[in-house]
Scaffold this motif. Structure first.
Motif, PDB file in Angstrom:
ATOM      1  N   MET A   1       0.845  -1.212   0.000  1.00 30.86           N
ATOM      2  CA  MET A   1       0.000   0.000   0.000  1.00 30.86           C
ATOM      3  C   MET A   1       0.871   1.249   0.000  1.00 30.86           C
ATOM      4  SD  MET A   1      -3.138   0.797   2.582  1.00 30.86           S
ATOM      5  CE  MET A   1      -2.202   1.567   3.872  1.00 30.86           C
ATOM      6  N   LYS A   2       0.505   2.237  -0.802  1.00 31.90           N
ATOM      7  CA  LYS A   2       1.265   3.484  -0.860  1.00 31.90           C
ATOM      8  C   LYS A   2       1.130   4.213   0.474  1.00 31.90           C
ATOM      9  CE  LYS A   2      -0.212   7.115  -3.441  1.00 31.90           C
ATOM     10  NZ  LYS A   2      -0.267   8.242  -2.576  1.00 31.90           N
ATOM     11  N   GLU A   3       2.266   4.711   0.959  1.00 31.90           N
ATOM     12  CA  GLU A   3       2.204   5.447   2.230  1.00 31.90           C
ATOM     13  C   GLU A   3       1.542   6.796   2.034  1.00 31.90           C
ATOM     14  OE1 GLU A   3       5.473   6.673   4.894  1.00 31.90           O
ATOM     15  OE2 GLU A   3       6.072   4.583   4.606  1.00 31.90           O
ATOM     16  N   SER A   4       0.776   7.251   3.065  1.00 39.09           N
ATOM     17  CA  SER A   4       0.122   8.546   2.902  1.00 39.09           C
ATOM     18  C   SER A   4       1.097   9.686   3.192  1.00 39.09           C
ATOM     19  CB  SER A   4      -1.110   8.633   3.786  1.00 39.09           C
ATOM     20  OG  SER A   4      -0.752   8.454   5.123  1.00 39.09           O
ATOM     21  N   PHE A   5       0.901  10.799   2.516  1.00 31.35           N
ATOM     22  CA  PHE A   5       1.738  11.997   2.674  1.00 31.35           C
ATOM     23  C   PHE A   5       0.900  12.981   3.482  1.00 31.35           C
ATOM     24  CE2 PHE A   5       3.799  15.947   1.578  1.00 31.35           C
ATOM     25  CZ  PHE A   5       5.113  15.624   1.246  1.00 31.35           C
ATOM     26  N   ILE A   6       1.494  13.530   4.542  1.00 33.95           N
ATOM     27  CA  ILE A   6       0.712  14.401   5.424  1.00 33.95           C
ATOM     28  C   ILE A   6       1.277  15.817   5.455  1.00 33.95           C
ATOM     29  CG2 ILE A   6      -0.017  14.802   7.826  1.00 33.95           C
ATOM     30  CD1 ILE A   6      -0.212  11.732   8.055  1.00 33.95           C
ATOM     31  N   ILE A   7       0.413  16.774   5.143  1.00 33.69           N
ATOM     32  CA  ILE A   7       0.783  18.190   5.223  1.00 33.69           C
ATOM     33  C   ILE A   7       0.027  18.791   6.408  1.00 33.69           C
ATOM     34  CG2 ILE A   7       0.780  20.425   4.037  1.00 33.69           C
ATOM     35  CD1 ILE A   7       0.664  18.864   1.383  1.00 33.69           C
ATOM     36  N   ALA A   8       0.771  19.341   7.377  1.00 33.88           N
ATOM     37  CA  ALA A   8       0.161  19.946   8.572  1.00 33.88           C
ATOM     38  C   ALA A   8       0.237  21.461   8.444  1.00 33.88           C
ATOM     39  CB  ALA A   8       0.924  19.490   9.817  1.00 33.88           C
ATOM     40  N   ILE A   9      -0.912  22.119   8.677  1.00 29.76           N
ATOM     41  CA  ILE A   9      -0.945  23.584   8.620  1.00 29.76           C
ATOM     42  C   ILE A   9      -1.535  24.101   9.928  1.00 29.76           C
ATOM     43  CG2 ILE A   9      -1.788  25.623   7.374  1.00 29.76           C
ATOM     44  CD1 ILE A   9      -1.993  23.966   4.875  1.00 29.76           C
ATOM     45  N   ASP A  10      -0.757  24.877  10.668  1.00 25.37           N
ATOM     46  CA  ASP A  10      -1.242  25.445  11.925  1.00 25.37           C
ATOM     47  C   ASP A  10      -1.135  26.956  11.890  1.00 25.37           C
ATOM     48  OD1 ASP A  10      -1.872  23.108  13.631  1.00 25.37           O
ATOM     49  OD2 ASP A  10       0.241  22.612  13.287  1.00 25.37           O
ATOM     50  N   GLY A  11      -1.846  27.576  12.833  1.00 23.83           N
ATOM     51  CA  GLY A  11      -1.773  29.030  12.955  1.00 23.83           C
ATOM     52  C   GLY A  11      -3.017  29.534  13.670  1.00 23.83           C
ATOM     53  N   ALA A  12      -3.019  30.796  14.017  1.00 27.72           N
ATOM     54  CA  ALA A  12      -4.147  31.399  14.721  1.00 27.72           C
ATOM     55  C   ALA A  12      -5.361  31.488  13.800  1.00 27.72           C
ATOM     56  CB  ALA A  12      -3.744  32.789  15.218  1.00 27.72           C
ATOM     57  N   SER A  13      -6.503  31.917  14.360  1.00 27.25           N
ATOM     58  CA  SER A  13      -7.712  31.973  13.534  1.00 27.25           C
ATOM     59  C   SER A  13      -7.619  33.019  12.428  1.00 27.25           C
ATOM     60  CB  SER A  13      -8.948  32.253  14.397  1.00 27.25           C
ATOM     61  OG  SER A  13      -8.614  33.071  15.472  1.00 27.25           O
ATOM     62  N   SER A  14      -8.217  32.677  11.306  1.00 18.60           N
ATOM     63  CA  SER A  14      -8.293  33.573  10.146  1.00 18.60           C
ATOM     64  C   SER A  14      -6.943  34.042   9.610  1.00 18.60           C
ATOM     65  CB  SER A  14      -9.148  34.800  10.472  1.00 18.60           C
ATOM     66  OG  SER A  14     -10.418  34.401  10.891  1.00 18.60           O
ATOM     67  N   THR A  15      -5.959  33.160   9.629  1.00 20.54           N
ATOM     68  CA  THR A  15      -4.682  33.499   8.991  1.00 20.54           C
ATOM     69  C   THR A  15      -4.662  33.012   7.537  1.00 20.54           C
ATOM     70  OG1 THR A  15      -3.865  31.528  10.123  1.00 20.54           O
ATOM     71  CG2 THR A  15      -3.104  33.640  10.958  1.00 20.54           C
ATOM     72  N   GLY A  16      -5.752  32.346   7.116  1.00 20.52           N
ATOM     73  CA  GLY A  16      -5.799  31.835   5.745  1.00 20.52           C
ATOM     74  C   GLY A  16      -5.386  30.370   5.658  1.00 20.52           C
ATOM     75  N   LYS A  17      -5.404  29.678   6.792  1.00 21.94           N
ATOM     76  CA  LYS A  17      -5.009  28.260   6.793  1.00 21.94           C
ATOM     77  C   LYS A  17      -5.877  27.427   5.866  1.00 21.94           C
ATOM     78  CE  LYS A  17      -5.770  27.467  11.143  1.00 21.94           C
ATOM     79  NZ  LYS A  17      -6.232  28.749  11.684  1.00 21.94           N
ATOM     80  N   SER A  18      -7.217  27.634   5.994  1.00 19.78           N
ATOM     81  CA  SER A  18      -8.094  26.755   5.211  1.00 19.78           C
ATOM     82  C   SER A  18      -8.004  27.061   3.718  1.00 19.78           C
ATOM     83  CB  SER A  18      -9.531  26.824   5.715  1.00 19.78           C
ATOM     84  OG  SER A  18     -10.093  28.068   5.415  1.00 19.78           O
ATOM     85  N   THR A  19      -7.775  28.326   3.371  1.00 22.24           N
ATOM     86  CA  THR A  19      -7.635  28.656   1.942  1.00 22.24           C
ATOM     87  C   THR A  19      -6.395  27.969   1.369  1.00 22.24           C
ATOM     88  OG1 THR A  19      -8.637  30.781   2.419  1.00 22.24           O
ATOM     89  CG2 THR A  19      -7.523  30.581   0.303  1.00 22.24           C
ATOM     90  N   LEU A  20      -5.289  28.048   2.115  1.00 25.34           N
ATOM     91  CA  LEU A  20      -4.060  27.383   1.658  1.00 25.34           C
ATOM     92  C   LEU A  20      -4.268  25.866   1.618  1.00 25.34           C
ATOM     93  CD1 LEU A  20      -1.044  27.383   0.884  1.00 25.34           C
ATOM     94  CD2 LEU A  20      -0.512  27.284   3.340  1.00 25.34           C
ATOM     95  N   ALA A  21      -4.865  25.333   2.679  1.00 28.95           N
ATOM     96  CA  ALA A  21      -5.047  23.876   2.760  1.00 28.95           C
ATOM     97  C   ALA A  21      -5.922  23.357   1.613  1.00 28.95           C
ATOM     98  CB  ALA A  21      -5.665  23.507   4.104  1.00 28.95           C
ATOM     99  N   LYS A  22      -7.010  24.084   1.325  1.00 24.42           N
ATOM    100  CA  LYS A  22      -7.894  23.646   0.233  1.00 24.42           C
ATOM    101  C   LYS A  22      -7.170  23.732  -1.105  1.00 24.42           C
ATOM    102  CE  LYS A  22     -12.208  25.086   2.380  1.00 24.42           C
ATOM    103  NZ  LYS A  22     -13.039  26.262   2.546  1.00 24.42           N
TER     104      LYS A  22
END
Ligand code: DC
Length: 221
Positions: A1-22
């Motif tokens: 099975m191919k190993e999964s690749f994990i990208i972690a994005i942290d930061g305070a609220s409304s820094t644009g984390k979800s926009t970058l993550a999406k």
């Protein structure tokens, strides 16, 4: 099975984390997981049960009934016990209470276990506060986003005013700075930058530049 690749994005609220993550999930064909939505989902559940109101919070009741809370994602929508609550979890009522729920260790243990399972199934981009420090300390790549509070409040205000016409910039600014304080000073898994995280200052990049830059860095891994 191919190993999964994990990208972690942290930061305070409304820094644009979800926009970058999406954006990263779309470009790389990974699954996006919004861990903050899971904390918001549990908060909404506690409010629906009247265990959490503006004046009262029965933490024991919530903790002893956590197994009744089923959270899942379907096309980036959060399902709470099978019902789509994606809109409801964005309300100010939830935003004002979520940091108190996220500070409860039993809630964190419950959600972190589910978040780790998601990371074993497929390649993911997960955003939150403790993803690079606690949930996936061995993530393939970690980003930590920063931006000043006024810019963050302005951004959140633009997003929310269509849904909550009575909302004011001041109320959002107050909510954001209070949450930052609670999230970064709580005893369990506070918001801190992982030592090996790459810091991205969202004040210096627009959305496209940030995505481009993050993709360039990921290609080196
Ligand atoms: O990212 P957000 O604003 O939707 O997150 C909502 C709250 O959940 C936030 O105030 C802190 C908490 N949270 C957390 O403690 N740990 C995470 N991994 C994600 C969110």
């Amino acid at each position: 099975m191919k190993e999964s690749f994990i990208i972690a994005i942290d930061g305070a609220s409304s820094t644009g984390k979800s926009t970058l993550a999406k954006g990263l999930a779309r470009e790389l064909g990974f699954v996006y997981v919004d861990s903050g939505a899971m904390y918001r989902g549990i908060t909404l559940y506690a409010q629906q049960q009247q265990w959490l109101t503006e004046t009262h919070f029965d933490k024991e009741k919530l903790v002893s009934n956590l197994d009744d809370v089923q959270l899942s994602f379907a096309h980036n929508s959060l399902l709470l016990n099978g019902k789509d609550v994606s809109q409801e979890i964005r309300s100010m009522q939830v935003a004002n209470a979520v940091s108190n729920v996220a500070a409860i260790s039993e809630v964190r243990t419950f959600l972190v276990a589910q978040q780790r399972i998601l990371g074993t199934q497929e390649s993911i981009v997960m955003d939150g506060r403790d993803i690079g420090t606690v949930v996936f300390p061995n993530a393939n790549i970690k980003f930590f986003l920063t931006a000043n509070a006024t810019i963050r409040a302005q951004r959140r205000f633009e997003e929310l005013k269509a849904v909550e016409p009575n909302i004011t910039f001041e109320a959002i600014f107050e909510n954001i700075t209070r949450r930052d304080h609670l999230d970064s000073t709580r005893a369990d898994s506070p918001l801190i930058q992982a030592k090996d995280a790459i810091v991205l200052d969202a004040t210096k990049f627009n959305v496209d530049e940030m995505l481009e830059y993050a993709l360039t860095l990921i290609k080196d891994y």
